[in-house]
Design a protein around this motif. Structure first.
Motif, PDB file in Angstrom:
ATOM      1  N   TRP A  76       0.835  -1.209   0.000  1.00 34.31           N
ATOM      2  CA  TRP A  76       0.000   0.000   0.000  1.00 34.31           C
ATOM      3  C   TRP A  76       0.863   1.249   0.000  1.00 34.31           C
ATOM      4  O   TRP A  76       0.602   2.187  -0.746  1.00 34.31           O
ATOM      5  N   THR A  77       1.879   1.248   0.837  1.00 36.76           N
ATOM      6  CA  THR A  77       2.797   2.389   0.900  1.00 36.76           C
ATOM      7  C   THR A  77       3.507   2.573  -0.429  1.00 36.76           C
ATOM      8  O   THR A  77       3.649   3.697  -0.918  1.00 36.76           O
ATOM      9  N   ALA A  78       3.948   1.483  -1.014  1.00 30.15           N
ATOM     10  CA  ALA A  78       4.643   1.549  -2.307  1.00 30.15           C
ATOM     11  C   ALA A  78       3.716   2.085  -3.393  1.00 30.15           C
ATOM     12  O   ALA A  78       4.104   2.953  -4.179  1.00 30.15           O
ATOM     13  N   ALA A  79       2.476   1.595  -3.441  1.00 27.30           N
ATOM     14  CA  ALA A  79       1.533   2.017  -4.476  1.00 27.30           C
ATOM     15  C   ALA A  79       1.196   3.500  -4.347  1.00 27.30           C
ATOM     16  O   ALA A  79       1.266   4.250  -5.329  1.00 27.30           O
ATOM     17  N   PHE A  80       0.840   3.938  -3.137  1.00 30.39           N
ATOM     18  CA  PHE A  80       0.514   5.354  -2.946  1.00 30.39           C
ATOM     19  C   PHE A  80       1.747   6.234  -3.119  1.00 30.39           C
ATOM     20  O   PHE A  80       1.678   7.295  -3.737  1.00 30.39           O
ATOM     21  N   GLY A  81       2.860   5.796  -2.583  1.00 32.16           N
ATOM     22  CA  GLY A  81       4.093   6.584  -2.696  1.00 32.16           C
ATOM     23  C   GLY A  81       4.537   6.745  -4.140  1.00 32.16           C
ATOM     24  O   GLY A  81       4.922   7.840  -4.566  1.00 32.16           O
TER      25      GLY A  81
END
Length: 167
Positions: A12-17
């Motif tokens: 999730w962090t990777a996708a949003f970031g």
């Protein structure tokens, strides 16, 4: 930490970031393409932006539709629809990204002229890249990456760059 490890550990962090980071590239890339297209294309070939068809909405309406709702719909049509079948056919990454960008830019061309199609092709290629880079973690993370890139792009173009540039 490298990209595959980050994507595997914190999808999730990777996708949003990734989406937010790429939007910082899409906005100047599409603005530069728009300026170039405006300088090189004959009068009348540039056309209206997709936002021109949104009428006289309030800022809140524009935010809700143009930043949150329409990018979700366009992610399904512009990234998921072309990339998923090609990926299943084992098409190379570049073919998947370019097919997505071509569909995305082409749809905006029909709606807003060649210049608008070119600018959205450029931005759409980065939306598709976000999708592709997060696809190893799963469909929903890929869709979130493309959506967040697109939503942040629209916010930057319409609510930050537009007012700064007087548009």
């Amino acid at each position: 930490m490298n990209w595959p490890a980050l994507l595997a550990r914190r999808p999730w962090t990777a996708a949003f970031g990734l989406g937010l980071g790429l939007s910082l590239c899409t906005a100047p890339a599409s603005l530069g393409t728009a300026l170039l297209a405006n300088a090189l294309l004959p009068d009348g070939w540039f056309g209206e932006s997709a936002a021109g068809n949104m009428g006289e909405l309030s800022s809140l309406g524009f935010l809700l539709l143009g930043v949150f709702l329409f990018p979700a719909w366009e992610t399904l049509l512009g990234q998921c629809l072309p990339i998923e079948p090609l990926r299943r056919l084992r098409a190379p990454a570049l073919a998947c990204v370019m097919a997505s960008a071509t569909l995305f830019g082409g749809a905006h061309w029909v709606n807003g002229g060649l210049g608008h199609g070119l600018t959205t092709f450029v931005a759409g290629s980065l939306f598709a890249l976000a999708y592709w880079l997060c696809r190893p973690a799963g469909f929903r993370f890929a869709a979130v990456a493309a959506y967040s890139t697109h939503a942040a792009h629209n916010f930057l173009v319409w609510f930050v760059l537009g007012p700064l540039l007087g548009g």
